[in-house]
Design an enzyme around this catalytic site. Structure first.
Site, PDB file in Angstrom:
ATOM      1  CG  HIS A 230      -1.660  -1.235   1.474  1.00 45.32           C
ATOM      2  ND1 HIS A 230      -2.930  -1.508   1.009  1.00 45.32           N
ATOM      3  CD2 HIS A 230      -1.270  -2.354   2.143  1.00 45.32           C
ATOM      4  CE1 HIS A 230      -3.294  -2.729   1.383  1.00 45.32           C
ATOM      5  NE2 HIS A 230      -2.303  -3.265   2.078  1.00 45.32           N
TER       6      HIS A 230
ATOM      7  CB  SER B 130      13.186  23.303 -14.478  1.00 47.53           C
ATOM      8  OG  SER B 130      12.401  24.482 -14.533  1.00 47.53           O
TER       9      SER B 130
ATOM     10  CE  LYS C  73      11.468  20.088 -10.279  1.00 44.38           C
ATOM     11  NZ  LYS C  73      10.300  20.316 -10.932  1.00 44.38           N
TER      12      LYS C  73
ATOM     13  CD  GLU D  91       8.544  12.902 -15.250  1.00 43.35           C
ATOM     14  OE1 GLU D  91       7.520  13.567 -15.063  1.00 43.35           O
ATOM     15  OE2 GLU D  91       9.662  13.425 -15.420  1.00 43.35           O
TER      16      GLU D  91
ATOM     17  CD  GLN E 211      -2.506  -0.770 -47.497  1.00 41.61           C
ATOM     18  OE1 GLN E 211      -2.301  -1.501 -48.459  1.00 41.61           O
ATOM     19  NE2 GLN E 211      -2.931   0.474 -47.619  1.00 41.61           N
TER      20      GLN E 211
HETATM   21  N1  ARG Z   1      -0.378  -3.266 -49.234  1.00 41.20           N
HETATM   22  C1  ARG Z   1      -1.185  -4.412 -48.924  1.00 41.20           C
HETATM   23  C2  ARG Z   1      -1.209  -4.659 -47.407  1.00 41.20           C
HETATM   24  O1  ARG Z   1      -0.416  -4.094 -46.754  1.00 41.20           O
HETATM   25  C3  ARG Z   1      -0.658  -5.616 -49.594  1.00 41.20           C
HETATM   26  C4  ARG Z   1      -1.692  -6.624 -49.890  1.00 41.20           C
HETATM   27  C5  ARG Z   1      -2.637  -6.121 -50.902  1.00 41.20           C
HETATM   28  N2  ARG Z   1      -3.525  -7.138 -51.333  1.00 41.20           N
HETATM   29  C6  ARG Z   1      -4.633  -6.848 -52.010  1.00 41.20           C
HETATM   30  N3  ARG Z   1      -5.386  -7.828 -52.317  1.00 41.20           N
HETATM   31  N4  ARG Z   1      -4.972  -5.622 -52.243  1.00 41.20           N
HETATM   32  O2  ARG Z   1      -2.005  -5.384 -46.894  1.00 41.20           O
END
Ligand code: ARG
Length: 455
Positions: free
Chosen positions: A153, A274, A280, A287, A319
């Site tokens: 605690h 600071s 300081k 942090e 993606q």
């Molecule tokens: N740039 C795409 C990604 O990062 C690669 C795969 C794309 N495939 C597709 N069927 N459009 O996922």
């Protein structure tokens, strides 16, 4: 790449939202390695000629050289790293380059690149973990006998050794390192050859490409191979857990460096001043490590949300899987490096720690244990007697070690002067020899074992 079916090109906005080259260029090496392995395999099963394969390898080496030399112009119209590498390859070697994409898709390609990159990141992190663990072990050895208050605690509980406290973090971070290793095993499977989603009719050899790329095996299901991102989620969760550990250690450094604690002085290398208050010395690095867990676990949660509810197989949503991982790795690497530096530079104020360790009747449990061991009191009764002794000491304004024997005897007449043997902080920590306890002898053993494991 798909001009055949389209009458006009995409809008500028379409290009902007669609392009991933801004971040996925980061795995050009993996992309080129994957393409080389794929080409060699295609040649070995007779899908492309040996001459084409040689041209592809030579061409890919040149593309790699151009990227490394900063000569590649990245163009959002070419979407991603896969298209950049392939289109440059075709410029360089023509038809042979156009045969490379036989029996594969960007869907298995990107999953392959991402797994290779993640595996590399895991291996690099393992080295950084080792450095931090070694720094903790070094300091724990130096401070196996350094006493400090242990808290529950955040109230003084019982004396412990600084070495024991540091070895607690060694344990946590060793588990993180082990988790990373476990995670690596699931990362290290090859999606290559799953093609778009269903596999391919070409007589490809997925075992061969898996082996060439250092994967343990090809992934068993083509749909899973292109859809799975749990390897990245698992990796991010390992980093998140470990970032929590680093954050706790960082928080203690912040507390300990405060004027109220004075347990340590931060080195100049890891403090800032600071702009207004000349006196300081601020623990900014600690942090920021404490804060990074927010970003790292944010990355994990972000990718969780991207993946939830996605039908099989690939969707473009996926993606968005890379930036959270890149960001978390960059943040985490920096945290490990900064923490290692801070631990190496650690200058504990052993006098302040020892003084604090003796305050707040921290050896009261030792008195209760003595009453049990020597006078045969049941622990609950010993607890009660000790409470009364603490109260008497508090009223007299002294600690237990300086409380006159007569004052104790008023409460429990059978107490003898032998009791003072257990009331000092050093006696207290030395007595805690139970397995995993804080005694300096234990810390030294733990340090030895840890050093052996780190070799
Ligand atoms: N740039 C795409 C990604 O990062 C690669 C795969 C794309 N495939 C597709 N069927 N459009 O996922």
């Amino acid at each position: 790449m798909w001009g055949g079916r389209f009458a006009s090109g995409p809008s500028a906005i379409m290009q902007e939202i669609n392009a991933s080259i801004g971040f996925d260029k980061r795995f050009y090496r993996e992309d080129i390695a994957g393409s080389k392995a794929h080409a060699s395999m295609l040649a070995s099963v007779g899908v492309i000629s040996k001459a084409d394969c040689d041209a592809i390898h030579k061409g890919l080496d040149q593309v790699a050289g151009e990227i490394e030399a900063g000569k590649m112009v990245f163009d959002p119209a070419l979407e991603d790293i896969h298209m950049h590498v392939e289109s440059r390859l075709r410029e360089l070697i023509g038809d042979a380059g156009a045969r490379l994409h036989t029996g594969r898709s960007r869907n298995d390609q990107v999953a392959t690149d991402f797994r290779l990159w993640t595996r590399g990141a895991i291996d690099a992190l393992d080295g950084l973990f080792k450095g931090l663990l070694a720094a903790l072990v070094d300091q724990a050895e130096k401070h196996a006998d350094t006493v400090m208050p242990g808290f529950t605690h955040l109230q003084t509980a019982q004396p412990v050794t600084l070495g024991h406290h540091l070895m607690a973090y060694h344990e946590m971070l060793s588990r993180d390192r082990a988790r990373l290793k476990d995670c690596r095993a699931r990362v290290n499977e090859s999606p290559l050859g799953a093609a778009a989603l269903a596999g391919t009719s070409f007589p490809i050899d997925r075992h061969m490409t898996a082996k060439a790329l250092g994967f343990d095996r090809p992934m068993a299901n083509s749909l899973d191979a292109v859809s799975a991102r749990d390897f990245a989620l698992e990796f991010l969760s390992v980093l998140s857990i470990s970032a929590v550990h680093l954050s706790r250690l960082a928080d203690e450094i912040v507390l300990w460096a405060s004027a109220a604690f004075r347990f340590l002085t931060l080195s100049d290398a890891y403090s800032t001043g600071s702009s207004i208050m000349p006196q300081k010395r601020n623990p900014d690095a600690a942090e920021l490590i404490r804060a990074k867990v927010g970003r790292i676990s944010g990355s994990m949660n972000g990718l969780m949300m991207v993946m939830k509810g996605l039908p099989l197989a690939y969707s473009k949503d996926m993606q968005e899987d890379k930036e959270p991982v890149f960001q978390a790795v960059d943040d985490f690497e920096l945290c490990l490096a900064a923490m290692t530096g801070m631990i190496e530079d650690l200058k504990p104020n052993t006098d302040a720690m020892a003084a604090a360790a003796g305050q707040s009747f921290s050896t009261a449990t030792d008195l209760a244990d003595w009453l049990v061991r020597v006078l045969g009191l049941p622990f609950r009764d010993a607890h009660h007697v000790t409470g009364a002794v603490v109260k008497a000491a508090e009223q007299l304004g002294v600690d237990l070690e300086n409380l006159p024997l007569e004052a104790m005897q008023t409460i429990e007449p059978r107490i003898t002067s032998d009791v003072f043997d257990v009331l000092s902080v050093s006696a207290s920590v030395s007595s805690r020899t139970s397995f995993g306890g804080t005694a300096p002898a234990n810390v030294k053993k733990a340090v030895k074992a840890a050093r052996k494991a780190l070799k």
